[in-house]
Design a protein around this motif. Structure first.
Motif, PDB file in Angstrom:
ATOM      1  N   ILE A  29       1.458  -5.436 -19.044  1.00 37.30           N
ATOM      2  CA  ILE A  29       1.089  -4.086 -18.626  1.00 37.30           C
ATOM      3  C   ILE A  29      -0.056  -4.114 -17.624  1.00 37.30           C
ATOM      4  CG2 ILE A  29       0.178  -1.880 -19.463  1.00 37.30           C
ATOM      5  CD1 ILE A  29       1.781  -2.323 -21.994  1.00 37.30           C
ATOM      6  N   GLY A  30      -1.000  -5.039 -17.779  1.00 33.87           N
ATOM      7  CA  GLY A  30      -2.145  -5.109 -16.881  1.00 33.87           C
ATOM      8  C   GLY A  30      -1.904  -5.925 -15.630  1.00 33.87           C
ATOM      9  N   GLY A  31      -0.754  -6.582 -15.541  1.00 36.57           N
ATOM     10  CA  GLY A  31      -0.476  -7.443 -14.398  1.00 36.57           C
ATOM     11  C   GLY A  31      -0.549  -6.751 -13.053  1.00 36.57           C
ATOM     12  N   PRO A  32       0.125  -5.599 -12.877  1.00 34.36           N
ATOM     13  CA  PRO A  32       0.036  -4.921 -11.582  1.00 34.36           C
ATOM     14  C   PRO A  32      -1.390  -4.493 -11.224  1.00 34.36           C
ATOM     15  CG  PRO A  32       1.916  -4.120 -12.805  1.00 34.36           C
ATOM     16  CD  PRO A  32       1.133  -4.998 -13.746  1.00 34.36           C
ATOM     17  N   LEU A  33      -2.142  -4.015 -12.208  1.00 34.84           N
ATOM     18  CA  LEU A  33      -3.523  -3.623 -11.908  1.00 34.84           C
ATOM     19  C   LEU A  33      -4.366  -4.835 -11.538  1.00 34.84           C
ATOM     20  CD1 LEU A  33      -4.137  -1.005 -14.735  1.00 34.84           C
ATOM     21  CD2 LEU A  33      -3.699  -0.579 -12.325  1.00 34.84           C
ATOM     22  N   LEU A  34      -4.161  -5.945 -12.247  1.00 33.10           N
ATOM     23  CA  LEU A  34      -4.872  -7.179 -11.919  1.00 33.10           C
ATOM     24  C   LEU A  34      -4.515  -7.639 -10.513  1.00 33.10           C
ATOM     25  CD1 LEU A  34      -6.662  -9.554 -12.865  1.00 33.10           C
ATOM     26  CD2 LEU A  34      -4.563 -10.659 -13.636  1.00 33.10           C
ATOM     27  N   TRP A  35      -3.226  -7.524 -10.153  1.00 37.21           N
ATOM     28  CA  TRP A  35      -2.804  -7.954  -8.819  1.00 37.21           C
ATOM     29  C   TRP A  35      -3.439  -7.088  -7.739  1.00 37.21           C
ATOM     30  CZ3 TRP A  35      -1.157 -12.115  -6.699  1.00 37.21           C
ATOM     31  CH2 TRP A  35      -0.742 -12.076  -5.376  1.00 37.21           C
ATOM     32  N   ILE A  36      -3.490  -5.782  -7.965  1.00 40.47           N
ATOM     33  CA  ILE A  36      -4.088  -4.889  -6.964  1.00 40.47           C
ATOM     34  C   ILE A  36      -5.553  -5.239  -6.726  1.00 40.47           C
ATOM     35  CG2 ILE A  36      -4.793  -2.494  -6.529  1.00 40.47           C
ATOM     36  CD1 ILE A  36      -2.180  -1.664  -7.980  1.00 40.47           C
ATOM     37  N   ILE A  40       2.523 -12.276  -0.310  1.00 37.13           N
ATOM     38  CA  ILE A  40       3.058 -12.138  -1.670  1.00 37.13           C
ATOM     39  C   ILE A  40       3.197 -10.668  -2.050  1.00 37.13           C
ATOM     40  CG2 ILE A  40       2.576 -12.596  -4.108  1.00 37.13           C
ATOM     41  CD1 ILE A  40       1.292 -15.243  -3.178  1.00 37.13           C
ATOM     42  N   SER A  41       2.235  -9.836  -1.679  1.00 36.52           N
ATOM     43  CA  SER A  41       2.332  -8.404  -1.982  1.00 36.52           C
ATOM     44  C   SER A  41       3.532  -7.776  -1.282  1.00 36.52           C
ATOM     45  CB  SER A  41       1.055  -7.680  -1.552  1.00 36.52           C
ATOM     46  OG  SER A  41      -0.035  -8.125  -2.310  1.00 36.52           O
ATOM     47  N   THR A  42       3.777  -8.169  -0.035  1.00 35.13           N
ATOM     48  CA  THR A  42       4.924  -7.638   0.704  1.00 35.13           C
ATOM     49  C   THR A  42       6.239  -8.082   0.072  1.00 35.13           C
ATOM     50  OG1 THR A  42       3.612  -7.708   2.730  1.00 35.13           O
ATOM     51  CG2 THR A  42       5.996  -7.503   2.979  1.00 35.13           C
ATOM     52  N   ILE A  43       6.318  -9.335  -0.314  1.00 31.54           N
ATOM     53  CA  ILE A  43       7.535  -9.832  -0.972  1.00 31.54           C
ATOM     54  C   ILE A  43       7.770  -9.090  -2.281  1.00 31.54           C
ATOM     55  CG2 ILE A  43       8.536 -11.833  -2.150  1.00 31.54           C
ATOM     56  CD1 ILE A  43       7.208 -13.568   0.053  1.00 31.54           C
ATOM     57  N   LEU A  44       6.724  -8.909  -3.078  1.00 28.08           N
ATOM     58  CA  LEU A  44       6.871  -8.193  -4.351  1.00 28.08           C
ATOM     59  C   LEU A  44       7.234  -6.724  -4.139  1.00 28.08           C
ATOM     60  CD1 LEU A  44       3.910  -9.668  -6.419  1.00 28.08           C
ATOM     61  CD2 LEU A  44       6.352 -10.063  -6.776  1.00 28.08           C
TER      62      LEU A  44
END
Length: 106
Positions: free
Chosen positions: A4-11, A32-36
């Motif tokens: 659940i926290g993965g996207p927030l951690l990535w941002i 990596i952000s563009t690919i995701l």
């Protein structure tokens, strides 16, 4: 927390990389952000059925259940109105329950 926290951690990690990282780190974070962001989800009916029947998805729906109480002609007004996003406590800051309830109101 990781799921659940993965996207927030990535941002936040990407913002930190853009502000404080080297050009190599910045390029990697943007790439990596563009690919995701453009990575497609499978659109097969089998995947949809498996995803909807998974325990994780069922737990998400139960946790983020959102109920409406309609008074007088409010239901008709909402059904005739343009699409909107309303914030409801306690998840008003990050209205995941409100996003999940969009198919129920539109």
């Amino acid at each position: 927390l990781i799921i659940i926290g993965g996207p927030l951690l990535w941002i936040w990690s990407t913002i930190a990389a853009l502000l404080f990282g080297s050009w190599k780190i910045r390029t990697a974070a943007v790439l990596i952000s563009t690919i995701l962001a453009y990575h497609p989800l499978p659109s097969s009916p089998e995947f949809s059925e498996k995803a909807m029947a998974s325990t994780y998805t069922q737990c998400l729906y139960k946790y983020f259940s959102y109920r409406f109480v309609w008074k007088n002609d409010a239901l008709q007004k909402v059904q005739n109105a343009e699409p909107f996003l309303a914030a409801g406590p306690p998840h008003g800051v990050l209205p995941i329950a409100n996003l999940l309830s969009i198919p129920g109101t539109n």
